[in-house]
Scaffold this motif. Structure first.
Motif, short mmCIF file in Angstrom:
data_model
loop_
_atom_site.label_atom_id
_atom_site.label_comp_id
_atom_site.label_asym_id
_atom_site.label_seq_id
_atom_site.Cartn_x
_atom_site.Cartn_y
_atom_site.Cartn_z
N ALA A 167 31.72 48.67 29.67
CA ALA A 167 32.90 48.21 30.38
C ALA A 167 32.66 48.33 31.88
CB ALA A 167 34.12 49.03 29.98
N ILE A 168 32.92 47.24 32.60
CA ILE A 168 32.81 47.27 34.06
C ILE A 168 34.21 47.01 34.60
CG2 ILE A 168 31.76 46.23 36.10
CD1 ILE A 168 29.35 45.52 34.36
N ILE A 169 34.82 48.06 35.11
CA ILE A 169 36.19 47.98 35.60
C ILE A 169 36.15 47.66 37.09
CG2 ILE A 169 38.33 49.26 36.00
CD1 ILE A 169 37.74 50.83 33.47
N GLY A 170 36.59 46.47 37.42
CA GLY A 170 36.56 46.03 38.81
C GLY A 170 35.42 45.08 39.06
N ALA A 171 35.55 43.85 38.61
CA ALA A 171 34.47 42.86 38.74
C ALA A 171 34.59 42.11 40.06
CB ALA A 171 34.49 41.90 37.56
N GLY A 172 34.49 42.87 41.16
CA GLY A 172 34.34 42.26 42.47
C GLY A 172 32.87 41.94 42.70
N ASN A 173 32.43 41.98 43.95
CA ASN A 173 31.05 41.58 44.24
C ASN A 173 30.04 42.47 43.53
OD1 ASN A 173 31.88 39.49 45.88
ND2 ASN A 173 31.81 40.72 47.76
N ILE A 174 30.19 43.79 43.63
CA ILE A 174 29.18 44.67 43.05
C ILE A 174 29.34 44.75 41.54
CG2 ILE A 174 30.52 46.79 43.39
CD1 ILE A 174 26.68 46.36 43.69
N GLY A 175 30.58 44.78 41.03
CA GLY A 175 30.78 44.82 39.58
C GLY A 175 30.24 43.59 38.90
N ARG A 176 30.49 42.44 39.49
CA ARG A 176 29.97 41.18 38.95
C ARG A 176 28.44 41.17 38.99
NH1 ARG A 176 31.40 35.52 38.73
NH2 ARG A 176 33.55 36.09 39.17
N ALA A 177 27.87 41.64 40.10
CA ALA A 177 26.41 41.66 40.23
C ALA A 177 25.78 42.54 39.16
CB ALA A 177 26.01 42.13 41.63
N ILE A 178 26.40 43.70 38.89
CA ILE A 178 25.88 44.58 37.85
C ILE A 178 25.95 43.91 36.49
CG2 ILE A 178 26.27 46.76 36.64
CD1 ILE A 178 27.27 47.89 39.34
N ARG A 187 39.46 42.63 35.86
CA ARG A 187 39.96 42.36 37.20
C ARG A 187 41.44 42.02 37.07
NH1 ARG A 187 36.72 39.00 41.86
NH2 ARG A 187 38.27 39.26 43.52
N ARG A 188 42.21 42.39 38.09
CA ARG A 188 43.64 42.06 38.01
C ARG A 188 43.86 40.56 37.94
NH1 ARG A 188 46.19 45.34 42.95
NH2 ARG A 188 44.23 44.58 43.87
N ARG A 189 43.07 39.80 38.71
CA ARG A 189 43.15 38.34 38.66
C ARG A 189 42.07 37.83 37.71
NH1 ARG A 189 45.05 35.61 43.19
NH2 ARG A 189 44.45 33.76 41.99
N ALA A 226 36.72 33.35 35.41
CA ALA A 226 36.60 32.24 34.48
C ALA A 226 35.15 31.84 34.25
CB ALA A 226 37.41 31.04 34.98
N ASP A 227 34.34 31.85 35.30
CA ASP A 227 32.94 31.46 35.14
C ASP A 227 32.19 32.44 34.25
OD1 ASP A 227 33.28 33.32 37.32
OD2 ASP A 227 31.16 32.98 37.81
N LEU A 228 32.52 33.73 34.34
CA LEU A 228 31.88 34.71 33.46
C LEU A 228 32.33 34.51 32.02
CD1 LEU A 228 32.00 38.03 35.54
CD2 LEU A 228 30.11 36.42 35.30
N ALA A 229 33.61 34.20 31.84
CA ALA A 229 34.11 33.95 30.48
C ALA A 229 33.40 32.77 29.85
CB ALA A 229 35.62 33.71 30.52
N GLU A 230 33.14 31.74 30.64
CA GLU A 230 32.44 30.56 30.13
C GLU A 230 31.02 30.89 29.70
OE1 GLU A 230 32.68 27.73 33.25
OE2 GLU A 230 34.83 27.32 32.97
N ARG A 231 30.44 31.91 30.30
CA ARG A 231 29.06 32.31 29.97
C ARG A 231 29.02 33.36 28.87
NH1 ARG A 231 27.71 33.77 35.97
NH2 ARG A 231 25.97 34.89 35.06
N GLY A 232 30.18 33.70 28.31
CA GLY A 232 30.20 34.59 27.16
C GLY A 232 30.57 36.03 27.44
N PHE A 233 30.81 36.39 28.69
CA PHE A 233 31.26 37.74 29.01
C PHE A 233 32.68 37.94 28.48
CE2 PHE A 233 27.91 36.98 32.05
CZ PHE A 233 27.29 38.20 32.26
N ARG A 234 33.02 39.18 28.16
CA ARG A 234 34.37 39.51 27.72
C ARG A 234 35.19 39.87 28.95
NH1 ARG A 234 33.77 41.28 22.29
NH2 ARG A 234 36.04 41.55 22.24
N VAL A 235 36.15 39.07 29.30
CA VAL A 235 36.93 39.30 30.52
C VAL A 235 38.36 39.70 30.15
CG1 VAL A 235 35.51 37.62 31.74
CG2 VAL A 235 37.72 36.91 30.84
N SER A 236 38.95 40.54 31.00
CA SER A 236 40.28 41.07 30.69
C SER A 236 40.88 41.69 31.94
CB SER A 236 40.15 42.15 29.59
OG SER A 236 41.37 42.82 29.39
N ALA A 237 42.20 41.90 31.89
CA ALA A 237 42.89 42.69 32.92
C ALA A 237 43.35 44.02 32.35
CB ALA A 237 44.09 41.91 33.45
N ASP A 238 42.95 44.30 31.12
CA ASP A 238 43.41 45.48 30.38
C ASP A 238 42.37 46.60 30.48
OD1 ASP A 238 44.47 47.33 28.65
OD2 ASP A 238 44.17 46.13 26.84
#
Length: 268
Positions: A6-17, A36-38, A43-55
């Motif tokens: 789980a990567i909580i906070g997919a900003g620049n560094i979270g997304r890069a990781i 991420r709250r937003r 959306a682009d990560l979701a399209e590539r198969g990552f599990r995205v959530s605000a929970d």
């Protein structure tokens, strides 16, 4: 790695990781939960198969390894939200939050949860990060697991926690400092006659080669400088001009200011 992360906070560094771990083959996209709250910004990560959530609590319940990559001012609220789902016998908590001590994090999650502080940089997305790691002595096993995780996306170095702020200045902020030098070289290349695209490619590759020489040969940078510096040559003329213009002093002063501000970069 076999469990989900789980990567909580997919900003620049979270997304890069997230992208780096998948590129390294450590995880499949579906095994990487990013929040991420937003959520629409993922959306682009979701399209590539990552599990995205605000929970945040939900992804903590689904994963054994939890990496927190939020802004420092949001950390207390995030930890308060996930603490009821963090289990001492199950979870490993990794923090890449600048300036947040292990002791401060532990106040939220209790005495027995393994906590590792990590300071990577955004080159983690290209598997070229320099990541510094620190943990309490009682959790050396957790430190080994996190070192294995980040070795897949670059180099790692275990340091004392008291050195994490200087590590932030040198490594995490360094990926902003060194491109300034590349940009200056590119502009110089344009000035002496190259097209911008050519100058940028030449400057970037030269910087990459220079760094590789120092890293792979294990020699002091001055030895590499001496190997291309000849009497009355253009190299020594350029070095003297850089010294005269204060380039090296500015780099040093930038690091000093960052340490003095407690790890928070202040644009001046």
């Amino acid at each position: 790695m076999c469990d989900s992360v789980a990567i909580i906070g997919a900003g620049n560094i979270g997304r890069a990781i997230a992208e780096g771990l998948v590129a390294a083959g450590s995880y499949a996209p579906a095994e990487v939960h990013v929040t991420r709250r937003r959520v629409d910004r993922l959306a682009d990560l979701a399209e590539r198969g990552f599990r995205v959530s605000a929970d945040n609590p939900g992804v903590v319940a689904a994963c054994d390894t939890v990496l927190v990559a939020v802004q420092p001012q949001a950390l207390d609220a995030v930890l308060t939200g996930i603490a009821p789902r963090v289990e001492a016998g199950r979870h490993l908590l990794v923090s890449v939050v600048s300036g947040a001590s292990i002791a401060a994090i532990r106040r939220h999650v209790g005495p027995d949860v393994p906590i590792v502080r990590a300071m990577p940089n955004t080159a983690v997305a290209l598997r070229e990060s320099m990541t510094c790691l620190a943990a309490e002595a009682a959790h050396a096993g957790a430190l080994d697991r996190v070192a294995e995780l980040f070795r897949a996306v670059g180099a790692t170095l275990v340091i004392d926690e008291e050195h994490m702020v200087p590590a932030t200045a040198l490594c995490a902020c360094g990926v902003a400092f060194f491109p300034r030098a590349v940009r200056a070289a590119c502009q110089g290349g344009i000035e002496i006659g190259f097209h911008p695209e050519e100058a940028l490619r030449m400057a970037a590759q030269t910087a990459l080669g220079a760094a590789a020489l120092v890293r792979d040969r294990g020699r002091h940078p001055e030895r590499e400088i001496d190997s291309v510096t000849t009497p009355r040559g253009c190299t020594i003329a350029g070095l003297n001009e850089m010294e005269h213009r204060g380039l090296f002093l500015r780099f040093h002063q930038g690091d000093h200011d960052l340490r003095r501000e407690g790890g928070v970069a202040v644009r001046r």
